[in-house]
Write a protein that holds these residues in place. Structure first.
Motif: not given
Ligand code: PXP
Ligand SMILES: Cc1cc2nc3c(=O)[nH]c(=O)nc-3n(C[C@H](O)[C@H](O)[C@H](O)COP(=O)(O)O)c2cc1C
Length: 213
Positions: A122, A126, A63, A65
């Motif tokens: 960041y 979360r 994604l 960010k």
């Molecule tokens: C393993 C993993 N890490 C990071 C992310 C993206 O960051 P966030 O969980 O903060 O949206 C995702 C989004 O699907 C993810 O699956």
């Protein structure tokens, strides 16, 4: 399988040199906003391709960010397969596949790990579950059973009750992809599409070219 022989028409909406924003990052922000407005699922999802130390390319979705004039940010595990590939070779390709809008954006560039403060900021935003998952998962490593992961998660949930501060694991953080080229692709009828590509020049400006469909 009917989809294999289908010839969907991608429509008449074009993309031209006059209307496109001369700043490709601003143009990208406009198209991302339009993808959000169109309510397509995860409009900020992008496919990132890396090449490992043996020259083997791999692709996966992450994604987006963060976005500013310097590049495109995403977060991940630095020890994952992609993290290791990026240490060996920072060259990447990004693809935003906005099929519902008959659009794609293709970016070529270099990934650099951001400073720790950017990753910390960041990570702190979360949800706690995702923070704990970052601790629980040695991303990309094989594991014998799902239950082992669930047990790790349960232990972490006991260690960090809801609302307590979870520090960022050092293995987890953000990368910024600094683009060297950005191509905007707009699908059109008869497979006669529009392709406008910006290439970064040494003086900080962008060269704009039209590519054949
Ligand atoms: C393993 C993993 N890490 C990071 C992310 C993206 O960051 P966030 O969980 O903060 O949206 C995702 C989004 O699907 C993810 O699956
Ligand atoms: C929609 C979607 C979004 C994802 N976002 C991320 C992400 O932002 N960061 C991440 O590390 N993995 C994300 N993943 C999981 C990755 O696609 C991938 O499975 C994982 O990062 C491991 O990749 P690797 O083994 O090639 O390093 C996402 C998957 C999907 C389908």
């Amino acid at each position: 399988m009917e989809s294999l022989t289908r010839h969907t028409d991608y429509g008449a909406k074009g993309l031209n040199e006059i209307d496109i924003n001369q700043n490709p990052m601003a143009q990208f922000a406009t198209w991302l906003h339009e993808a959000e407005q169109a309510e397509i699922f995860e409009p900020n999802a992008m496919v990132i391709s890396t090449v490992d130390a043996d020259g083997q390319p791999t692709s996966r979705t992450v994604l987006l960010k963060g976005l500013d004039d310097t590049g495109f940010e995403f977060v991940t595990n630095y020890e994952s397969r992609k993290g290791k590939s990026l240490r060996a070779n920072p060259s990447v390709a990004l693809l935003f596949p906005w099929y519902a809008l008959k659009r794609q954006v293709m970016i070529v560039g270099t990934a650099v790990a951001t400073d720790a403060a950017t990753s910390d900021a960041y990570f702190a935003r979360r949800p706690q579950g995702a923070q704990l998952a970052a601790w629980a998962s040695d991303q990309s490593e094989p594991i014998a059973r799902r239950e082992i992961l669930d047990e790790r998660m349960a232990a972490l949930e006991a260690q960090y009750p809801e609302g307590t501060h979870v520090p960022r694991p050092e293995k987890w953080g953000s990368f910024r992809v600094v683009p060297s080229s950005i191509e905007f692709w707009q699908g059109r009828s008869k497979r006669f599409h529009d392709r406008l590509r910006f290439t970064a020049l040494d003086d900080g400006t962008w060269k704009l070219e039209r590519l054949q469909p």
